[in-house]
Design an enzyme around this catalytic site. Structure first.
Site, PDB file in Angstrom:
ATOM      1  CE  LYS A  27      -2.974   0.565   3.577  1.00  0.00           C
ATOM      2  NZ  LYS A  27      -2.833   1.791   4.239  1.00  0.00           N
ATOM      3  CB  SER A  28       3.832   2.368   2.032  1.00  0.00           C
ATOM      4  OG  SER A  28       3.005   2.391   3.287  1.00  0.00           O
ATOM      5  NE  ARG A  32       6.115   6.505   1.110  1.00  0.00           N
ATOM      6  CZ  ARG A  32       5.126   6.279   1.845  1.00  0.00           C
ATOM      7  NH1 ARG A  32       4.147   5.527   1.884  1.00  0.00           N
ATOM      8  NH2 ARG A  32       5.405   6.732   3.173  1.00  0.00           N
ATOM      9  N   GLY A 100      -5.107   7.705   5.630  1.00  0.00           N
ATOM     10  CA  GLY A 100      -4.304   8.545   6.331  1.00  0.00           C
ATOM     11  C   GLY A 100      -2.983   8.790   5.430  1.00  0.00           C
ATOM     12  NE  ARG A 128      -5.455   7.843  11.286  1.00  0.00           N
ATOM     13  CZ  ARG A 128      -4.959   6.841  10.533  1.00  0.00           C
ATOM     14  NH1 ARG A 128      -5.571   6.464   9.322  1.00  0.00           N
ATOM     15  NH2 ARG A 128      -3.721   6.668  10.585  1.00  0.00           N
ATOM     16  CD  GLN A 175       0.426   8.116   7.368  1.00  0.00           C
ATOM     17  OE1 GLN A 175      -0.079   8.935   8.153  1.00  0.00           O
ATOM     18  NE2 GLN A 175      -0.319   6.852   6.901  1.00  0.00           N
ATOM     19  CG  ASP A 321       0.602  -0.227   9.203  1.00  0.00           C
ATOM     20  OD1 ASP A 321       0.483   0.659  10.260  1.00  0.00           O
ATOM     21  OD2 ASP A 321       1.038   0.043   8.170  1.00  0.00           O
ATOM     22  CE  LYS A 348      -0.231   3.649  12.971  1.00  0.00           C
ATOM     23  NZ  LYS A 348       0.367   4.463  12.243  1.00  0.00           N
ATOM     24  NE  ARG A 393      -2.637  -2.254   8.339  1.00  0.00           N
ATOM     25  CZ  ARG A 393      -2.415  -2.424   7.151  1.00  0.00           C
ATOM     26  NH1 ARG A 393      -2.516  -3.568   6.788  1.00  0.00           N
ATOM     27  NH2 ARG A 393      -1.886  -1.488   6.393  1.00  0.00           N
TER      28      ARG A 393
END
Ligand code: S3P
Length: 441
Positions: A27-28, A32, A100, A128, A175, A321, A348, A393
């Site tokens: 995902k990260s 990007r 997020g 958040r 982040q 995570d 989170k 999650r």
């Protein structure tokens, strides 16, 4: 399309996990790839892209800002970069859903664009903390409005006068680090970020892959604004955070053996492997190689009798995570597992300390939340009905808990599993989990 709250999982107790599988893309890295690909000169070709709601929120945001993006189709995406100054004002607010990462990184990336842009999200994202990115970005000259409590909706005002800063991160957050570095691309002079502990470094690695010079010295990262990005190819590995549910499931269910293909094992992300090994987990790394600046490998996991540990605080940011899944491992381990130094888990997608403690108690496990962690006494899990609070999650972790439960485990509010792991139910049942999903009545 499942609406929020509408989807529940029912998982029959027992069984074990076997076979080989590839979990969806990281995902990260997927987020990007869209962000940097959009700002690059030329066409960036991505394979292995995560077609989950979170990374699609980023993709749709850049489309709304005038970037032509083909796909995703079977994980392939082609991004026709518009260059560092080619983004256009979107017609309306950018809705980032549950993500997020989209919101915080976009704050940085958009702060110096000279555009007026509003960022919104769902009820979880709207609760958040965003002050953590607004503070350093404001020091750089950004003008970002938020609610009184420092939450979304965020309004970014047009500005082209950003200045580099030397920023010591108050918390270990990739982040926040990434937001400041992305803003730094548009700032005058050098932008430096020092982190209190190593956090995922995909932004730094990918900037280098796009030909942007990034200096790294110990805990400090810096770059000089005003450069440009050159389009490249990106192979997104499978997400270790998604693999984590299977690492835990196979570890706790006797008779299991799984081979997880082509998983990203970047050293800033591999804390779950270290923690499970410290607990007695049987995990082997095979076929290790570096692909596009990221280390990938196949991971073999076999069942083993786990034992409780005091989780070393240095591993916390490297597994940030994966704690919902690790807590399930702790519930099945002999003895006590203690986690400290993990207050970030409270902000989170849900308060993961409280929500996991509540769910574990429903399943008969003695779990005591603390301000910055949890104490879990391993034991025998019963069946029961667990509330995931719309946290992907949490839902997937409790699904794996059924492997060791004495009765059926029901999990409510599971639609958001699609944010990071589309196809979870199919892949989990192929591997041996007796899981079904249905509309909650
Ligand atoms: C992420 C960083 C982490 C992580 C999140 C993804 C990223 O958040 O929890 O899922 O892609 O940079 P923090 O930076 O808030 O720890």
């Amino acid at each position: 399309m499942h609406t929020k709250n509408s989807l529940k999982y029912q998982v029959d107790p027992g069984g074990h996990l076997t076979g080989t599988l590839r979990v969806p893309g990281d995902k990260s890295i997927s987020h990007r790839s869209i962000m940097l690909g959009s700002l690059a000169d030329g066409v960036t070709e991505v394979t292995g892209f995560l077609e989950g709601d979170d990374s699609l929120a980023t993709l749709n945001a850049f489309r709304a800002m005038g970037v032509e993006i083909e796909g995703p189709e079977a994980g392939r995406v082609s991004i026709h970069g518009v260059g560092m100054h080619g983004l256009q004002s979107p017609d309306g607010p950018l809705d980032l859903g549950n993500s997020g990462t989209s919101m915080r990184l976009l704050c940085g990336l958009l702060a110096g664009q000279g555009l007026q842009i509003t960022l919104t999200g769902d009820s979880s994202l709207s609760g958040r903390p965003m002050g953590r990115v607004i503070d350093p970005l404001t020091q750089m000259g950004a003008v970002i409005g938020a609610t009184e409590s420092g939450t979304a909706p965020l309004v970014i005002s047009p500005n082209r006068e950003m200045k580099g800063i030397d920023y010591a991160l108050p918390m270990a957050s990739a982040q926040v680090k990434s937001a400041v570095l992305l803003a730094g691309l548009y700032a005058e002079g050098e932008t430096r970020v020092t982190e209190p502990a190593p956090t995922r470094d995909h932004t730094e690695r990918m900037l280098e892959g796009f030909g942007y010079s990034v200096e790294r010295q110990g805990s400090r990262v810096s770059l000089v604004g005003g450069g440009s990005l050159k389009a490249c190819r990106i192979d997104v590995p499978a997400d270790i955070s998604s693999a984590a549910f299977f690492l835990v499931g196979a570890s706790i269910a006797s008779g299991s053996e799984l081979l997880l293909h082509h998983v990203g094992i970047n050293p800033t992300r591999d804390g779950v492997i270290s923690i499970l090994r410290l607990m007695g987990g049987d995990i082997e790394i095979e076929n290790e190689q570096v692909v596009g600046g990221e280390t990938v490998a196949d991971i073999r996991v076999r069942s083993s009798q786990l034992h409780g540990i005091d989780i070393p605080e240095a591993l916390v940011p490297l597994a940030i995570d994966e704690f919902p899944a690790i807590f399930i491992a702790a519930a099945c381990a002999d003895g006590v597992t203690r986690l400290t130094g993990a207050e970030e888990l409270r902000v989170k997608e849900s308060d993961r300390i409280q929500v996991m403690a509540d769910g574990l108690k429903v399943l008969g496990i003695d779990a005591s939340p603390t301000q910055d962690g949890i104490v879990i006494q391993g034991g025998s899990l019963t069946g029961g009905c667990v509330e995931s609070h719309g946290d992907h999650r949490i839902a997937m972790s409790f699904a794996m808990a059924a492997l060791r439960a004495s009765g059926r485990v029901e999990i409510l509010d599971c639609a958001n599993v699609n944010t990071s792991f589309p196809g979870f139910v199919r892949l989990a049942s192929q591997s041996g989990l007796s899981i079904q999903q249905s509309e909650a009545g």
